[in-house]
Design a protein around this motif. Structure first.
Motif, PDB file in Angstrom:
ATOM      1  N   CYS A 105       1.043  -1.329  -0.006  1.00  0.00           N
ATOM      2  CA  CYS A 105      -0.608  -0.351   0.116  1.00  0.00           C
ATOM      3  C   CYS A 105       1.009   0.818   0.028  1.00  0.00           C
ATOM      4  N   ALA A 106       2.281   1.061   0.486  1.00  0.00           N
ATOM      5  CA  ALA A 106       2.369   2.211   0.887  1.00  0.00           C
ATOM      6  C   ALA A 106       3.302   2.690  -0.460  1.00  0.00           C
ATOM      7  N   SER A 107       3.567   1.782  -1.722  1.00  0.00           N
ATOM      8  CA  SER A 107       4.502   1.756  -2.987  1.00  0.00           C
ATOM      9  C   SER A 107       3.130   2.307  -4.208  1.00  0.00           C
ATOM     10  N   ILE A 108       1.636   2.575  -3.388  1.00  0.00           N
ATOM     11  CA  ILE A 108       0.755   3.004  -4.650  1.00  0.00           C
ATOM     12  C   ILE A 108       0.317   4.705  -4.414  1.00  0.00           C
ATOM     13  N   PRO A 109       0.554   5.706  -5.584  1.00  0.00           N
ATOM     14  CA  PRO A 109       0.014   6.880  -4.947  1.00  0.00           C
ATOM     15  C   PRO A 109      -1.501   6.856  -5.092  1.00  0.00           C
ATOM     16  N   ASP A 110      -1.675   7.889  -4.070  1.00  0.00           N
ATOM     17  CA  ASP A 110      -3.401   8.010  -3.704  1.00  0.00           C
ATOM     18  C   ASP A 110      -3.751   7.545  -5.294  1.00  0.00           C
ATOM     19  N   SER A 111      -2.847   8.734  -6.803  1.00  0.00           N
ATOM     20  CA  SER A 111      -4.501   8.620  -7.880  1.00  0.00           C
ATOM     21  C   SER A 111      -4.669   7.727  -8.273  1.00  0.00           C
ATOM     22  N   LEU A 112      -3.765   6.500  -7.907  1.00  0.00           N
ATOM     23  CA  LEU A 112      -3.955   5.101  -8.627  1.00  0.00           C
ATOM     24  C   LEU A 112      -4.344   3.897  -8.263  1.00  0.00           C
ATOM     25  N   ILE A 113      -4.627   4.292  -6.662  1.00  0.00           N
ATOM     26  CA  ILE A 113      -5.016   3.321  -5.924  1.00  0.00           C
ATOM     27  C   ILE A 113      -5.879   2.865  -5.870  1.00  0.00           C
ATOM     28  N   GLU A 114      -7.148   3.221  -6.395  1.00  0.00           N
ATOM     29  CA  GLU A 114      -8.717   2.926  -6.557  1.00  0.00           C
ATOM     30  C   GLU A 114      -8.504   1.694  -7.510  1.00  0.00           C
ATOM     31  N   SER A 115      -7.752   2.026  -9.109  1.00  0.00           N
ATOM     32  CA  SER A 115      -7.626   1.730 -10.260  1.00  0.00           C
ATOM     33  C   SER A 115      -6.617   0.218  -9.853  1.00  0.00           C
TER      34      SER A 115
ATOM     35  N   LEU B 183      -6.611  -1.412  -6.978  1.00  0.00           N
ATOM     36  CA  LEU B 183      -6.870  -2.359  -6.051  1.00  0.00           C
ATOM     37  C   LEU B 183      -8.084  -2.736  -7.196  1.00  0.00           C
ATOM     38  N   PHE B 184      -9.117  -1.702  -7.239  1.00  0.00           N
ATOM     39  CA  PHE B 184      -9.966  -2.266  -8.155  1.00  0.00           C
ATOM     40  C   PHE B 184     -10.169  -2.427  -9.298  1.00  0.00           C
ATOM     41  N   GLY B 185      -9.383  -2.477 -10.330  1.00  0.00           N
ATOM     42  CA  GLY B 185      -9.491  -2.891 -11.813  1.00  0.00           C
ATOM     43  C   GLY B 185     -10.296  -1.552 -12.480  1.00  0.00           C
ATOM     44  N   HIS B 186      -9.653  -1.063 -13.864  1.00  0.00           N
ATOM     45  CA  HIS B 186     -10.363   0.274 -14.799  1.00  0.00           C
ATOM     46  C   HIS B 186     -10.896  -1.038 -16.091  1.00  0.00           C
ATOM     47  N   GLU B 187     -11.761  -0.175 -16.588  1.00  0.00           N
ATOM     48  CA  GLU B 187     -12.414  -0.139 -17.733  1.00  0.00           C
ATOM     49  C   GLU B 187     -11.154   0.164 -18.716  1.00  0.00           C
ATOM     50  N   LYS B 188     -11.270   0.413 -20.047  1.00  0.00           N
ATOM     51  CA  LYS B 188     -10.577   0.693 -21.083  1.00  0.00           C
ATOM     52  C   LYS B 188     -11.181   2.513 -21.262  1.00  0.00           C
ATOM     53  N   GLY B 189     -10.264   2.918 -21.244  1.00  0.00           N
ATOM     54  CA  GLY B 189     -10.438   4.380 -21.285  1.00  0.00           C
ATOM     55  C   GLY B 189     -11.035   5.110 -20.243  1.00  0.00           C
ATOM     56  N   SER B 190     -11.242   4.839 -19.310  1.00  0.00           N
ATOM     57  CA  SER B 190     -11.508   5.758 -18.131  1.00  0.00           C
ATOM     58  C   SER B 190     -10.719   6.409 -17.623  1.00  0.00           C
ATOM     59  N   PHE B 191      -9.274   6.562 -18.325  1.00  0.00           N
ATOM     60  CA  PHE B 191      -9.020   7.540 -18.287  1.00  0.00           C
ATOM     61  C   PHE B 191      -6.956   7.601 -18.477  1.00  0.00           C
ATOM     62  N   THR B 192      -6.492   8.930 -18.385  1.00  0.00           N
ATOM     63  CA  THR B 192      -5.688   8.524 -19.459  1.00  0.00           C
ATOM     64  C   THR B 192      -4.557   7.817 -19.448  1.00  0.00           C
ATOM     65  N   GLY B 193      -3.732   6.715 -20.792  1.00  0.00           N
ATOM     66  CA  GLY B 193      -2.993   6.103 -20.036  1.00  0.00           C
ATOM     67  C   GLY B 193      -4.137   4.523 -20.039  1.00  0.00           C
ATOM     68  N   ALA B 194      -4.982   4.277 -20.009  1.00  0.00           N
ATOM     69  CA  ALA B 194      -6.113   3.234 -19.713  1.00  0.00           C
ATOM     70  C   ALA B 194      -6.386   2.205 -20.895  1.00  0.00           C
ATOM     71  N   VAL B 195      -5.867   1.978 -21.591  1.00  0.00           N
ATOM     72  CA  VAL B 195      -6.150   1.475 -22.606  1.00  0.00           C
ATOM     73  C   VAL B 195      -6.268   0.605 -23.437  1.00  0.00           C
ATOM     74  N   ALA B 196      -5.911  -0.009 -22.051  1.00  0.00           N
ATOM     75  CA  ALA B 196      -6.669  -1.535 -21.973  1.00  0.00           C
ATOM     76  C   ALA B 196      -8.030  -1.561 -20.350  1.00  0.00           C
ATOM     77  N   GLY B 197      -9.056  -2.617 -20.281  1.00  0.00           N
ATOM     78  CA  GLY B 197      -9.172  -3.207 -19.579  1.00  0.00           C
ATOM     79  C   GLY B 197      -7.794  -3.654 -18.532  1.00  0.00           C
ATOM     80  N   ARG B 198      -8.229  -3.588 -17.259  1.00  0.00           N
ATOM     81  CA  ARG B 198      -7.731  -4.406 -16.266  1.00  0.00           C
ATOM     82  C   ARG B 198      -8.243  -4.890 -14.930  1.00  0.00           C
ATOM     83  N   LYS B 199      -7.613  -6.019 -14.094  1.00  0.00           N
ATOM     84  CA  LYS B 199      -8.203  -6.604 -13.055  1.00  0.00           C
ATOM     85  C   LYS B 199      -8.146  -6.232 -11.486  1.00  0.00           C
ATOM     86  N   GLY B 200      -8.279  -5.374 -11.056  1.00  0.00           N
ATOM     87  CA  GLY B 200      -7.429  -5.527  -9.696  1.00  0.00           C
ATOM     88  C   GLY B 200      -7.264  -6.056  -8.811  1.00  0.00           C
TER      89      GLY B 200
END
Length: 468
Positions: free
Chosen positions: A196-206, A208-225
């Protein structure tokens, strides 16, 4: 010889199946009802269960649920004289290997049994392979603190209660977490570690919980958290107290509901995850200071485990040293008359005198270095002193030892402590130059260095760099 348990209330079915399977070379036991069958399944070392659906007292489906919960990797073949497609589907969904309808085709029974045992064999081999890769080290020691930890692990491992592990850096908190997972009913499922100490606060949600393609800049593909990857297994949240309050709120909701949504998605994902977390901080004090959520603390700290520092269990040092020295010497080829390395009594005395600020991790590194660099069969106290450094061997804490000033590199380093100081000094000077170049703008400096701003900020704090 594979052991098979038959649970059926019809005596003739038990006798016929037993005879057929014994002729095939299997060891067979039987039970006439669900209660007896469940007791035998939990106490015996069986490779397969053949289970009738209609049983007196406890129904076959209930027995199936209890077996799969208690012995996750035990295969079960369900049989019934009143079978239909719906029942077969339900049985398989609840964990059965296959469903056979009475009257039984003996040829089909033998085929399905062989297939089930093949799968069982593959699962056990896979589990052994995972364990051999999974457990780089084992919990070593015989002090009362270590025995207490072993007892606690055996008591809590098979439950799903959340566990919080406390201890200094390098004491083996991750090892305790892995041992809990290994002894749990989830042992063949994933063990997912999150620092947990190594993950920036802006990326912690992605993260831990993953993200969908295009959900933010750089999210070129969906990913499981991490939570989704740990489904049916264990998630280990290391350095949990270093999470921001914003991240803690998101973790609390996921822990409470075992449900979350990926970043950029409205779809809710349900998971079944066992939570183990660890920290080197006094979380109760962090709660009082307002840096850690009280509700999350009580949610996670169901079962606390305190891992002692190495200086609190110095009686274990000879056993630990012998273990590490043997481990790191095991890959060597010894010639005729040569034996594995040991440590002299005087050497053990030096090891026990040292304060070990880096705990077991530091001991492990020192012994690995000695096993590689020393030619001695019996490691002398002089060799131990050399690799610990004179100041360390005299029990002088590193923070009190003289360190080089920024910009002034010492000419010669003769210990790991000095080498670490040199590394820190190089990093300090490098970061200061980059900060000066970017007018002390952390975001711009991090971008130029190719690191996250949060990671750079942590490094700045660790090295004690003043931000102008």
């Amino acid at each position: 010889m594979n052991k098979i348990l038959i649970i059926d209330d019809e005596e003739n079915i038990r006798e016929v199946l037993s005879g057929i399977l014994e002729d095939e070379g299997y060891s067979v036991d039987s039970a006439k009802d669900g209660h007896e069958g469940l007791q035998k399944a939990e106490s015996g070392d069986f490779d397969l269960v053949i289970l009738d659906v209609w049983l007196p007292g406890m129904g076959g489906m209930e027995v199936l649920d209890k077996i799969k919960k208690a012995i996750l990797d035990l295969e079960v073949i369900v049989i019934s004289g009143h079978g239909n497609i719906d029942m077969a589907v339900k049985a398989v969904k609840r964990g059965a290997f296959d469903f056979l309808e009475k009257p039984l085709s003996l040829d089909k029974v033998i085929t399905v049994v062989k297939n089930a045992l093949k799968l069982e064999h593959l699962k056990k081999e896979n589990k052994k392979l995972k364990e051999s890769l999974f457990l780089a080290d084992t919990i070593t020691g015989s002090t009362h603190q270590i025995e207490k930890i072993r007892k606690t692990i055996s008591q809590v491992a098979r439950s799903d209660a959340s566990i919080m592990i406390f201890g200094e850096n390098g004491t083996g908190k991750e090892l305790v977490a892995r041992e809990i997972h290994r002894q749990s009913s989830r042992s063949i499922q994933p063990f997912v570690e999150v620092n947990c100490a190594s993950i920036p606060d802006s990326l912690i949600e992605s993260e831990l919980f993953g993200h969908e393609k295009g959900s933010f800049t750089g999210a070129v593909a969906g990913r499981k958290g991490k939570f989704e990857l740990a489904d049916k297994g264990t998630i280990f949240l290391d350095e949990i107290a270093d999470m921001s309050l914003n991240a803690q709120a998101k973790v609390l909701r996921a822990v409470q509901e075992m449900r979350f949504s990926r970043v950029g998605s409205e779809k809710s994902t349900q998971v079944d995850v066992r939570i183990i977390c660890a920290t080197n901080k006094d979380v109760a004090a962090e709660v009082k200071a307002g840096r850690f959520r009280e509700d999350l603390y009580f949610r996670l700290n169901v079962i606390p485990i305190n891992v002692p520092s190495l200086r609190e269990r110095k009686e274990d040092i000879p056993q630990l040293a012998t273990y590490f020295l043997k481990k790191y010497s095991s890959g060597k080829q010894y010639g005729a008359g040569e034996t594995e390395k040991t440590i002299s009594e005087e050497g053990y005395a030096i090891l026990k005198q040292y304060s070990w600020p880096g705990n077991i991790r530091e001991l492990k590194n020192v012994l690995q270095r000695i096993s590689v660099m020393s030619d001695e069969t019996v490691i002398s106290s002089e060799t131990i002193k050399y690799y610990l450094d004179e100041a360390q061997a005299d029990n002088i804490p590193r923070e009190n030892a003289e360190k080089p000033e920024p910009g002034k590199f010492p000419i010669y380093f003769d210990s790991e402590s000095a080498l670490n100081d040199a590394k820190d000094l190089f990093e300090m000077n490098f970061i200061i130059k980059k900060l000066e170049k970017n007018d002390y703008n952390i975001a711009k400096t991090a971008k130029e260095m190719g690191v996250y701003p949060g990671n750079l900020n942590q490094k700045i704090k660790k090295l004690g760099i003043d931000i102008k």
